[in-house]
Design an enzyme around this catalytic site. Structure first.
Site, mmCIF file in Angstrom:
data_model
loop_
_atom_site.group_PDB
_atom_site.id
_atom_site.type_symbol
_atom_site.label_atom_id
_atom_site.label_comp_id
_atom_site.label_asym_id
_atom_site.label_seq_id
_atom_site.Cartn_x
_atom_site.Cartn_y
_atom_site.Cartn_z
ATOM 1 C CG HIS A 92 -1.545 1.302 1.517
ATOM 2 N ND1 HIS A 92 -2.334 1.943 0.578
ATOM 3 C CD2 HIS A 92 -1.518 2.119 2.602
ATOM 4 C CE1 HIS A 92 -2.762 3.088 1.091
ATOM 5 N NE2 HIS A 92 -2.270 3.215 2.311
ATOM 6 C CG HIS A 94 0.108 7.349 1.491
ATOM 7 N ND1 HIS A 94 0.258 7.885 2.746
ATOM 8 C CD2 HIS A 94 -0.724 6.274 1.633
ATOM 9 C CE1 HIS A 94 -0.454 7.177 3.624
ATOM 10 N NE2 HIS A 94 -1.048 6.185 2.971
ATOM 11 C CE1 TYR A 119 4.888 -6.317 -20.163
ATOM 12 C CE2 TYR A 119 4.657 -4.826 -22.032
ATOM 13 C CZ TYR A 119 5.155 -6.005 -21.480
ATOM 14 O OH TYR A 119 5.888 -6.864 -22.247
#
Ligand code: ZN
Length: 212
Positions: A92, A94, A119
């Site tokens: 995860h 930002h 891709y």
């Protein structure tokens, strides 16, 4: 890979993401599934300076077994692992461009980023939007659970991407592909653009046996 090699590999991936500006401050977290639970990067830790011995080890229910306290976003990882039984790693971030897209008004909630390249289709697939929730809101886990089974990657609104994969390397490559395609999407804003069409996506899905 045994647990000690996985610990080293998480730290190496974290350093790589940090050194390339994909994880700044203490943002971003990485997890890997183990036979008896999972390893996760700790809370308030820079991905650039992780210590393999201090990674959080959690049991299957998400309880801390050893190491530093886990990332406050542990519940996101738990929700994805619960729905994606073949997933062995989650990243995860930002990261700037994906986070920028996550803040845009008028996104297609089923496909936040169109299928601009082969891709992107192969490594990320369709990218749905999870509506905004405040950090730590348990309702975010429910929203993630609702979509994770059908998607390798999700985009949290006004926040950033959550990417899962069969192993840590492929998950890292998918997270990088997502960030680069987010950059393309932003570069192309306002320019007439031709994403791949349904037949081209179907051809890729068959040729590379892509799963949702
Ligand atoms: Zn986050």
């Amino acid at each position: 890979m045994n647990e000690s090699a996985l610990r080293e590999h998480i730290c190496e991936c974290g350093r790589s993401l940090h050194d390339r500006g994909l994880a700044t401050g203490s943002s971003g977290n990485i997890s890997v599934r183990l036979a008896d639970g999972w390893l996760l990067t700790p809370t308030n830790a820079s991905l650039g300076r992780l210590d393999p011995a201090r990674l959080s080890k959690l049991d299957r229910e998400g309880n801390l077994v050893s190491g530093d306290p886990p990332s406050k976003e542990a519940f996101l990882h738990r929700a994805v692992y619960a729905e994606r039984t073949a997933a062995n790693a989650i990243i995860h971030l930002h990261s700037t461009h994906a986070a920028a897209v996550s803040c845009m008004a008028g996104l297609d909630a089923c496909d936040c980023i169109p299928p601009l390249t082969a891709y992107f289709v192969m490594k990320v697939g369709r990218l749905p939007l999870i509506p905004y929730h405040r950090p730590g809101d348990p309702a975010l886990a429910d929203a993630v659970r609702g979509l994770a089974a059908r998607h390798r990657a999700l985009l949290l609104a006004n926040h950033g991407p959550v990417v899962s994969g069969a192993d840590l390397d492929s998950t890292l490559y998918a997270a990088e592909e997502l960030e680069e395609t987010a950059k393309l999407f932003l570069l192309l804003r306002g320019a007439p653009t031709r994403p791949l069409d349904a037949a081209q996506i179907a051809e890729l899905t068959a040729a590379f046996k892509l799963e949702p």
